[in-house]
Design a protein around this motif. Structure first.
Motif, PDB file in Angstrom:
ATOM      1  N   ILE A   1     -16.305  34.163  60.455  1.00  0.00           N
ATOM      2  CA  ILE A   1     -16.372  33.088  61.444  1.00  0.00           C
ATOM      3  C   ILE A   1     -16.285  31.746  60.733  1.00  0.00           C
ATOM      4  CG2 ILE A   1     -17.757  34.478  63.033  1.00  0.00           C
ATOM      5  CD1 ILE A   1     -20.193  32.827  62.132  1.00  0.00           C
ATOM      6  N   PRO A   2     -15.946  30.670  61.456  1.00  0.00           N
ATOM      7  CA  PRO A   2     -15.898  29.351  60.815  1.00  0.00           C
ATOM      8  C   PRO A   2     -17.301  28.878  60.439  1.00  0.00           C
ATOM      9  CG  PRO A   2     -14.694  29.368  62.906  1.00  0.00           C
ATOM     10  CD  PRO A   2     -15.487  30.619  62.853  1.00  0.00           C
ATOM     11  N   HIS A   3     -17.555  28.796  59.161  1.00  0.00           N
ATOM     12  CA  HIS A   3     -18.865  28.364  58.665  1.00  0.00           C
ATOM     13  C   HIS A   3     -18.702  27.876  57.243  1.00  0.00           C
ATOM     14  CE1 HIS A   3     -23.144  28.550  57.509  1.00  0.00           C
ATOM     15  NE2 HIS A   3     -23.372  28.408  58.797  1.00  0.00           N
TER      16      HIS A   3
ATOM     17  N   MET B   1     -19.531  32.906  56.083  1.00  0.00           N
ATOM     18  CA  MET B   1     -20.261  34.092  56.528  1.00  0.00           C
ATOM     19  C   MET B   1     -19.503  34.842  57.627  1.00  0.00           C
ATOM     20  SD  MET B   1     -23.199  32.241  58.848  1.00  0.00           S
ATOM     21  CE  MET B   1     -23.834  33.774  59.518  1.00  0.00           C
ATOM     22  N   SER B   2     -19.980  36.054  57.908  1.00  0.00           N
ATOM     23  CA  SER B   2     -19.439  36.877  58.993  1.00  0.00           C
ATOM     24  C   SER B   2     -20.492  37.017  60.082  1.00  0.00           C
ATOM     25  CB  SER B   2     -19.029  38.252  58.470  1.00  0.00           C
ATOM     26  OG  SER B   2     -18.003  38.138  57.512  1.00  0.00           O
ATOM     27  N   ASP B   3     -20.042  37.411  61.272  1.00  0.00           N
ATOM     28  CA  ASP B   3     -20.968  37.594  62.390  1.00  0.00           C
ATOM     29  C   ASP B   3     -20.374  38.629  63.344  1.00  0.00           C
ATOM     30  OD1 ASP B   3     -23.193  37.290  63.915  1.00  0.00           O
ATOM     31  OD2 ASP B   3     -22.601  35.403  64.848  1.00  0.00           O
ATOM     32  N   LEU B   4     -21.230  39.155  64.208  1.00  0.00           N
ATOM     33  CA  LEU B   4     -20.778  40.125  65.204  1.00  0.00           C
ATOM     34  C   LEU B   4     -19.912  39.406  66.243  1.00  0.00           C
ATOM     35  CD1 LEU B   4     -21.121  43.135  65.916  1.00  0.00           C
ATOM     36  CD2 LEU B   4     -22.951  42.456  67.460  1.00  0.00           C
TER      37      LEU B   4
ATOM     38  N   GLY C   1     -16.881  17.512  57.868  1.00  0.00           N
ATOM     39  CA  GLY C   1     -16.281  18.824  58.048  1.00  0.00           C
ATOM     40  C   GLY C   1     -16.429  19.687  56.797  1.00  0.00           C
ATOM     41  N   PHE C   2     -15.886  20.909  56.872  1.00  0.00           N
ATOM     42  CA  PHE C   2     -15.950  21.830  55.732  1.00  0.00           C
ATOM     43  C   PHE C   2     -14.615  22.559  55.610  1.00  0.00           C
ATOM     44  CE2 PHE C   2     -17.657  23.919  59.478  1.00  0.00           C
ATOM     45  CZ  PHE C   2     -16.974  25.129  59.512  1.00  0.00           C
ATOM     46  N   THR C   3     -14.279  22.936  54.392  1.00  0.00           N
ATOM     47  CA  THR C   3     -13.008  23.595  54.118  1.00  0.00           C
ATOM     48  C   THR C   3     -13.065  25.047  54.565  1.00  0.00           C
ATOM     49  OG1 THR C   3     -12.635  22.149  52.238  1.00  0.00           O
ATOM     50  CG2 THR C   3     -11.351  24.180  52.318  1.00  0.00           C
ATOM     51  N   LEU C   4     -12.026  25.494  55.264  1.00  0.00           N
ATOM     52  CA  LEU C   4     -11.945  26.886  55.713  1.00  0.00           C
ATOM     53  C   LEU C   4     -11.347  27.758  54.610  1.00  0.00           C
ATOM     54  CD1 LEU C   4     -10.580  26.370  59.344  1.00  0.00           C
ATOM     55  CD2 LEU C   4     -12.938  26.774  58.641  1.00  0.00           C
TER      56      LEU C   4
ATOM     57  N   VAL D   1     -11.355  29.731  66.957  1.00  0.00           N
ATOM     58  CA  VAL D   1     -11.897  28.478  67.468  1.00  0.00           C
ATOM     59  C   VAL D   1     -13.200  28.787  68.204  1.00  0.00           C
ATOM     60  CG1 VAL D   1     -11.506  26.616  69.122  1.00  0.00           C
ATOM     61  CG2 VAL D   1      -9.635  27.402  67.669  1.00  0.00           C
ATOM     62  N   VAL D   2     -14.238  27.979  67.951  1.00  0.00           N
ATOM     63  CA  VAL D   2     -15.535  28.194  68.588  1.00  0.00           C
ATOM     64  C   VAL D   2     -15.916  26.943  69.383  1.00  0.00           C
ATOM     65  CG1 VAL D   2     -16.322  29.858  66.885  1.00  0.00           C
ATOM     66  CG2 VAL D   2     -16.716  27.444  66.478  1.00  0.00           C
ATOM     67  N   LYS D   3     -17.095  26.970  69.996  1.00  0.00           N
ATOM     68  CA  LYS D   3     -17.501  25.891  70.901  1.00  0.00           C
ATOM     69  C   LYS D   3     -17.671  24.554  70.196  1.00  0.00           C
ATOM     70  CE  LYS D   3     -19.840  29.021  74.138  1.00  0.00           C
ATOM     71  NZ  LYS D   3     -21.106  29.374  74.819  1.00  0.00           N
ATOM     72  N   THR D   4     -17.904  24.557  68.883  1.00  0.00           N
ATOM     73  CA  THR D   4     -18.124  23.305  68.153  1.00  0.00           C
ATOM     74  C   THR D   4     -16.904  22.871  67.351  1.00  0.00           C
ATOM     75  OG1 THR D   4     -19.106  24.599  66.349  1.00  0.00           O
ATOM     76  CG2 THR D   4     -20.611  23.682  67.981  1.00  0.00           C
ATOM     77  N   THR D   5     -15.743  23.495  67.573  1.00  0.00           N
ATOM     78  CA  THR D   5     -14.525  23.138  66.829  1.00  0.00           C
ATOM     79  C   THR D   5     -13.878  21.924  67.494  1.00  0.00           C
ATOM     80  OG1 THR D   5     -14.187  25.468  66.273  1.00  0.00           O
ATOM     81  CG2 THR D   5     -12.322  23.981  65.948  1.00  0.00           C
ATOM     82  N   ASN D   6     -14.158  20.723  66.962  1.00  0.00           N
ATOM     83  CA  ASN D   6     -13.588  19.512  67.562  1.00  0.00           C
ATOM     84  C   ASN D   6     -12.339  19.018  66.846  1.00  0.00           C
ATOM     85  OD1 ASN D   6     -14.830  18.719  65.239  1.00  0.00           O
ATOM     86  ND2 ASN D   6     -16.091  17.125  66.168  1.00  0.00           N
ATOM     87  N   CYS D   7     -12.026  19.581  65.647  1.00  0.00           N
ATOM     88  CA  CYS D   7     -10.861  19.095  64.902  1.00  0.00           C
ATOM     89  C   CYS D   7     -10.436  20.126  63.870  1.00  0.00           C
ATOM     90  CB  CYS D   7     -11.195  17.772  64.213  1.00  0.00           C
ATOM     91  SG  CYS D   7      -9.839  17.094  63.222  1.00  0.00           S
ATOM     92  N   LEU D   8      -9.109  20.230  63.679  1.00  0.00           N
ATOM     93  CA  LEU D   8      -8.527  20.986  62.570  1.00  0.00           C
ATOM     94  C   LEU D   8      -7.649  20.007  61.794  1.00  0.00           C
ATOM     95  CD1 LEU D   8      -7.536  24.343  64.306  1.00  0.00           C
ATOM     96  CD2 LEU D   8      -9.421  23.957  62.709  1.00  0.00           C
ATOM     97  N   LEU D   9      -8.049  19.741  60.566  1.00  0.00           N
ATOM     98  CA  LEU D   9      -7.403  18.730  59.737  1.00  0.00           C
ATOM     99  C   LEU D   9      -6.665  19.405  58.582  1.00  0.00           C
ATOM    100  CD1 LEU D   9      -6.941  15.812  58.790  1.00  0.00           C
ATOM    101  CD2 LEU D   9      -9.224  15.863  57.760  1.00  0.00           C
ATOM    102  N   ALA D  10      -5.351  19.127  58.477  1.00  0.00           N
ATOM    103  CA  ALA D  10      -4.529  19.688  57.401  1.00  0.00           C
ATOM    104  C   ALA D  10      -3.895  18.532  56.629  1.00  0.00           C
ATOM    105  CB  ALA D  10      -3.462  20.621  57.971  1.00  0.00           C
ATOM    106  N   PRO D  11      -4.628  17.914  55.690  1.00  0.00           N
ATOM    107  CA  PRO D  11      -4.085  16.771  54.959  1.00  0.00           C
ATOM    108  C   PRO D  11      -3.191  17.225  53.807  1.00  0.00           C
ATOM    109  CG  PRO D  11      -6.302  17.192  54.235  1.00  0.00           C
ATOM    110  CD  PRO D  11      -6.019  18.196  55.331  1.00  0.00           C
TER     111      PRO D  11
END
Length: 822
Positions: free
Chosen positions: A88-90, A94-97, A334-337, A344-354
């Motif tokens: 999951i995005p973290h 980490m992983s989650d169910l 933000g944090f690097t994926l 995409v989850v409820k708190t995903t407000n931006c995807l930045l690819a610089p």
């Protein structure tokens, strides 16, 4: 209205124009969605569906499992194909169910249930609608909104703040939402006002969003909602910082905005509330900014939750070769994926690819120069330099004393640091470790409470048992006294009953009976300890004497308790016969204690004899003589003890017995004789095998020694067999190899037996010399690999000797085989 300022802050490059050039659009419907069960702060939701179930868009598929939790809904219609652990995005990777749904392409919705007259609905109805919709803070925190909206129940709120600042560079999701849905936003603010009932409602927005400001002024024209424009400064969009700008109030350290009468909600959250209440729509999508120069289509999209990020990147024209990294959130917080295969989850407000030009690789970390720039930039008025040292040294208690948890992780300190120290990463590490320690402390405290509760329960139950037992004893004593007065005691009763007859009540007799059981156990333990001491050759005489004294004391204690139970009186037989002595004796005058002592000594001597037999069977020639002497001494000791025990235990035979059955002692002696005979046979076979091996090697001295060992082993075997035959009362049998008696044997049969034995030995020698030759050849090959001339020469000599022995053995075998055939 008057505005205030907060300490610190920075002015990074905004780069917001990239994603506001195009209108807000809906992202393509995904083919598959992955919905984590924890997209919020608090407990994860509990699944309500199973693999193979068919679901519709908006259907509840996971229910909140705690007070602080949130529902999860299907964002597409289709079939549930998996419920398992997925990445999951973290920030930690980490992983989650997660619940995985495969789309059917129909986007078939469930029936929605809006609140028709929401303006006049009560607070509980509105709160239930928000909770059912699974709405959480859309600004990035993810706190369940229904829980936050109940804050009025514990606090008095006078100000409702809508956070429209959106201070993070690159992100324009709230900006485009205010431009596109200003009326829906105002409806959401009005619903929140019904719940919170503030005296004033403020929308705080930075002055770098002129179009959104214009749209909000138009939408709030006939309302009591104030749109307040604030100067652009990072991080003015922080909850505490925006509250300070608008109200001049400071949230106390470790406190909440509600502590100063303020509640703050995000723009996206307010819009989601309006959709849930007015339209009945659950939270299944959100507005996300797609930006960065590695994308060709930079804009904001309304995307379904659970959509794989790689599908969004394909829609935006992502060029992986140009991107330096992929970031969820803004460049500051933000944090690097680690992968683009995340949802995409409820708190995903931006995807930045610089690109590398936008975001070059960070400079290597250098030592802190104590310039103090981080302290000047910190909006929370902390000492970032001190917190960095405490986190690095893992001095977490000191970090907490310096208000580590007041850090909002805005990244302003890292931005201004001339030494390129990743300060926020150190703070996150320290917070995580402190949370772990706190959880462990909570677990330990819960375990302590459970232990104390259990101890209290056990003490209470024990007290209840004692009280009940005392009551029964009192009742029994009264009943015994009444029975004694009614009728005399009878003779021939049990020891407990006799004790009662001698004046003991039931409680005292029962106590004596318990003491007798304990004394019996103590006597058995003393006997066991005495036996083990007798078996231990290293045990000191003093220790044995102490154990014997303990054994005698245990016997005396048991006899004393029995005497108390009997009341000191001798039991009478039914016919009035002569009294029975207290301690039984045998015809030779030995009491039970002496007999038991002899039996213990016999058991110890038998164990020692078995150990000696085993050692003798495995003995070498060097220690065989000594072991044979030890074996003989052990046999003599066992015989002596058994003789004493047999005399002591002898009983006169009755006139009716014509033949006495063998006693247990005689059976034991016979068993020991059988064991000795088997051990001697095994020793003889082992000696024969050793002789064959010596003959295969060709060592004359070794052969002579093994032949002598065979003679000794045969003598021992014959002796053991004779002893066994004598005990069995039969005539010793002829050797097993003969099929007839010794008187019938002829020279021809003896010669055939010798030839058969010689042939067998020859075959064994051939096999042994063949094995020796193979080993010698292998050693020669290893010597040739090492290229050592001396080793090669030595091994060649060994090979030649082995060849000679093998050839000779084969010739001997051939001769014996031919003579046998003839």
């Amino acid at each position: 209205m008057r505005l205030w300022d907060f300490h610190g802050g920075i002015h990074p490059e905004e780069n917001k124009q990239q994603s506001v050039q195009q209108a807000l659009v809906k992202a393509p419907l995904p083919k598959q969605v992955v919905l984590p069960l924890q997209q919020h702060i608090g407990a994860p939701a509990e699944p309500l569906v199973s693999v193979g179930d068919t679901v519709k868009t908006g259907q509840l598929i996971a229910q909140a499992d705690d007070f602080i939790s949130a529902n999860i809904h299907a964002s597409i219609s289709g079939t549930v194909t998996a419920i398992d652990e997925r990445p999951i995005p973290h920030a930690s990777g980490m992983s989650d169910l997660c619940i995985v749904i495969e789309s059917d392409g129909q986007d078939d919705w469930v029936k929605l249930e809006p609140i028709a007259d929401w303006q006049n609905a009560d607070s509980e109805t509105l709160l239930n609608a928000i909770a059912r919709a699974g709405i959480v803070g859309m600004g990035g925190a993810g706190f369940p909104t229904a829980v936050k909206a109940r804050i009025r129940e514990q606090h008095t709120i006078d100000t409702l703040v809508i956070n429209a600042a959106e201070c993070e560079p690159y992100i324009t999701a709230d900006d485009m939402a205010m431009r596109t849905y200003p009326e829906r936003l105002i409806q959401g603010v009005q619903i929140l006002s019904q719940l919170v009932k503030p005296s004033r409602c403020l929308i705080g927005i930075e002055d770098n969003k002129p179009e959104a400001i214009k749209a909000l002024h138009s939408a709030t024209k006939d309302t009591d909602i104030d749109v307040v424009v604030v100067p652009t400064k990072y991080p003015s969009g922080g909850e505490k910082q925006l509250i300070q700008i608008l109200t001049g109030r400071e949230v106390p350290s470790g406190g909440l905005p509600a502590d100063i009468g303020v509640i703050c909600q995000n723009v996206g959250t307010a819009i989601a509330i309006a959709k849930a209440v007015i339209l009945g729509e659950p939270l299944i999508s959100r507005i996300t900014t797609l930006t960065g120069n590695a994308m060709t289509r930079r804009q904001n999209v309304d995307v379904r939750l659970g959509t794989p990020i790689n599908e969004l990147l394909d829609f935006a024209g992502f060029n992986a070769a140009l991107a330096s990294r992929l970031i969820m959130g803004g460049p500051m917080m933000g944090f690097t994926l680690t992968s683009d295969r995340l949802p995409v989850v409820k708190t995903t407000n931006c995807l930045l690819a610089p690109t590398s030009q936008e975001f070059p690789d960070p400079e290597p970390e250098s030592p802190c120069i104590r310039c103090g720039m981080c302290e000047q930039a910190c909006p929370a008025e902390l000492l970032p330099q001190q917190l960095h040292w405490f986190a690095k040294a893992e001095e977490f208690e000191k970090a907490q004393l310096f208000n580590l948890f007041d850090c909002i992780e805005c990244g302003a300190c890292s931005y201004v640091c001339p030494s390129s120290i990743p300060l926020v990463q150190y703070y996150r590490f320290a917070k995580t470790e402190i949370h772990k320690e706190q959880e462990e402390a909570k677990k330990a405290e819960r375990a302590k409470i459970r232990f104390e509760q259990r101890q209290a329960r056990l003490e209470r139950e024990e007290a209840e048992k004692i009280a009940a037992r005392n009551a029964r004893m009192a009742a029994a004593a009264a009943k015994s006294a009444a029975a004694k007065a009614a009728a005399p005691a009878t003779s021939g009763a049990s020891p407990v009953t006799q004790g009662l007859a001698q004046g003991l009540d039931e409680a005292a007799a029962k106590k004596l009976k318990i003491q007798r059981a304990a004394a019996t156990v103590a006597l058995k333990k003393a006997e066991k300890a005495l036996t083990e001491a007798a078996l231990d050759s290293n045990a000191s005489p003093d220790n044995k004497a102490i154990l014997e004294a303990n054994h005698k004391a245990a016997q005396e204690k048991l006899a004393a308790i029995d005497q108390q139970l009997n009341g000191g009186a001798q039991a009478k037989t039914q016919a009035g016969a002569n009294p029975q002595p207290a301690v039984a004796t045998n015809p030779n005058g030995l009491d039970d204690a002496a007999l038991k002592k002899l039996k213990i000594q016999r058991a110890a001597a038998s164990v020692a004899l078995k150990k000696t037999e085993k050692a003798l069977a495995e003995a070498t020639d060097e220690n065989r003589v000594q072991l044979e002497a030890t074996f003989k001494a052990a046999q003599d000791k066992v015989s002596d003890i058994e003789q004493q025990l047999g005399i002591a235990s002898a009983q006169p035979a009755s006139n009716e017995q014509s033949v006495a059955a063998p006693s247990a002692d005689q059976e034991k002696i016979l068993k020991q004789a059988k064991i000795a005979a088997a051990a001697s046979k095994a020793a003889m076979k082992k000696a024969e095998k050793a002789l064959v091996h010596a003959q295969s090697i060709g060592d004359t001295d070794e052969i002579a020694a093994k032949e002598a060992a065979i003679v000794t082993a045969k003598a021992n075997a014959e002796k053991a067999a004779d002893k066994l035959a004598a005990l069995q009362g039969v005539t010793p049998k002829a050797p097993a190899a003969a099929s007839h008696s010794a008187s019938d044997a002829t020279p021809e049969t003896d010669l055939a037996a010798k030839q058969e034995k010689a042939l067998k030995q020859a075959k064994i020698i051939v096999a042994a010399t063949r094995t020796a030759l193979k080993k010698a050849k292998k050693a020669l090959a290893e010597a040739q690999d090492s290229k050592d001339p001396e080793a090669i020469k030595a091994q060649q000599a060994v090979v030649e000797r082995c060849k000679t022995k093998f050839t000779g053995a084969e010739q001997t075998l051939a001769q014996l085989t031919s003579s046998d055939v003839c």
